[in-house]
Scaffold this active site. Sequence first.
Site, PDB file in Angstrom:
ATOM      1  CD  GLN A 272      13.481  10.355  -2.594  1.00 41.63           C
ATOM      2  OE1 GLN A 272      12.367  10.785  -2.294  1.00 41.63           O
ATOM      3  NE2 GLN A 272      14.333  11.061  -3.328  1.00 41.63           N
TER       4      GLN A 272
ATOM      5  CB  ALA B 137       4.413  11.693  -4.438  1.00 40.60           C
ATOM      6  CG  HIS B 138       9.116  12.626  -2.870  1.00 38.25           C
ATOM      7  ND1 HIS B 138      10.284  12.402  -3.553  1.00 38.25           N
ATOM      8  CD2 HIS B 138       8.482  13.584  -3.569  1.00 38.25           C
ATOM      9  CE1 HIS B 138      10.350  13.184  -4.608  1.00 38.25           C
ATOM     10  NE2 HIS B 138       9.258  13.919  -4.625  1.00 38.25           N
ATOM     11  CG  ASN B 139       9.411  15.682   1.116  1.00 36.84           C
ATOM     12  OD1 ASN B 139      10.192  15.070   0.390  1.00 36.84           O
ATOM     13  ND2 ASN B 139       9.748  16.117   2.324  1.00 36.84           N
TER      14      ASN B 139
END
Length: 345
Positions: free
Chosen positions: A199, A240-242
């Site tokens: 990440q 969460a990511h992005n």
Amino acid sequence: MQFSASQIAPLISGVIEGDASVLVSNFGKIESAQPGDLAFLANPKYESFAYTTKASILLVANTFAPKQPVASTLIRVEDPYAALAQLMQLVEQQSAPRLQGISPKAHIADDVELGEDVYVAPFAVIEPGAKIGRGCQVHSFAYIGRGVTLGEGTVIYPQVTLYHGVRVGARCIIHAGAVLGSDGFGFAPESDGYHKIPQLGSVLVEDEVEIGANTCIDRAVMDNTVIRRGVKLDNLIQIAHNCEVGEHTVMASQVGLAGSSAVGKWCRFGGQVGIGGHLTIGDRVEMAGQTGVLGNVASGTALMGSPGMPLREAMRSFVIQPKLPDMYRRLQALEKELAELKQQL
């Protein structure tokens, strides 16, 4: 501190009805307020308490039309709830102790940039390359990672963790136990198990954002997970990511956003709303508690239920659901009766 109705009204653009000299020194709920308290009436469900409250001052809407005598001095405003919030902010600003100074018990790397009037409490850790803006507060046991930046006036409460490279804007509040910049949940399935996907992005939080206790915002695979200006997140939320959360969106506790979802401006999500991955939620979308979303949502939509459906349809469905067992029994009886009639023919 004591304030008279005549002092309070100009601060909130209010109009006084009653004794303008009456004094208050505390806030109280309309149903339990005592003399010397200021209460408010915003929800019509509480109107009956307006006629029995002991509050010295009562904030009410301009449209409030009493059906009985009201003993309290009234201050009429456009929005009683917003006016109350404004007054409480003013009181907090005047009564809160001014924290300043750098504790010798804090661990601060040599190259950290500290603005004027910064407060760093004992046992806080600030890693190399961090930039702490003017007037920031970093409380005990907070961890500010390598290269983190904090805009001016931002408050970091105890045990907050900001991983390397996280950027937080001005006048933000991050409550105890929140974690920003932890790895997103990314793994590639292979024949021998799951391989971790690095990440390599970060988290960007714009100005005037408030993040509740124990909320987690994951760093992006690439680029940034973004929380736009004015967003308010409750406790125990997972971003969460992005993901991207649009300006002035608010979320209640236990909301979860799966990876790469985008939420628009001025949205309002109730508790335990779940948003699937790679979805787009428009502006001014409202979701009742425990709504589950599996597809894109257009701007201006109100949803309820899991899977989420338009609010009115969901309400009708919930009315029908308790009747389903009886409807099923009746259907079975009708099918049996129909079968018997067919045999007779």
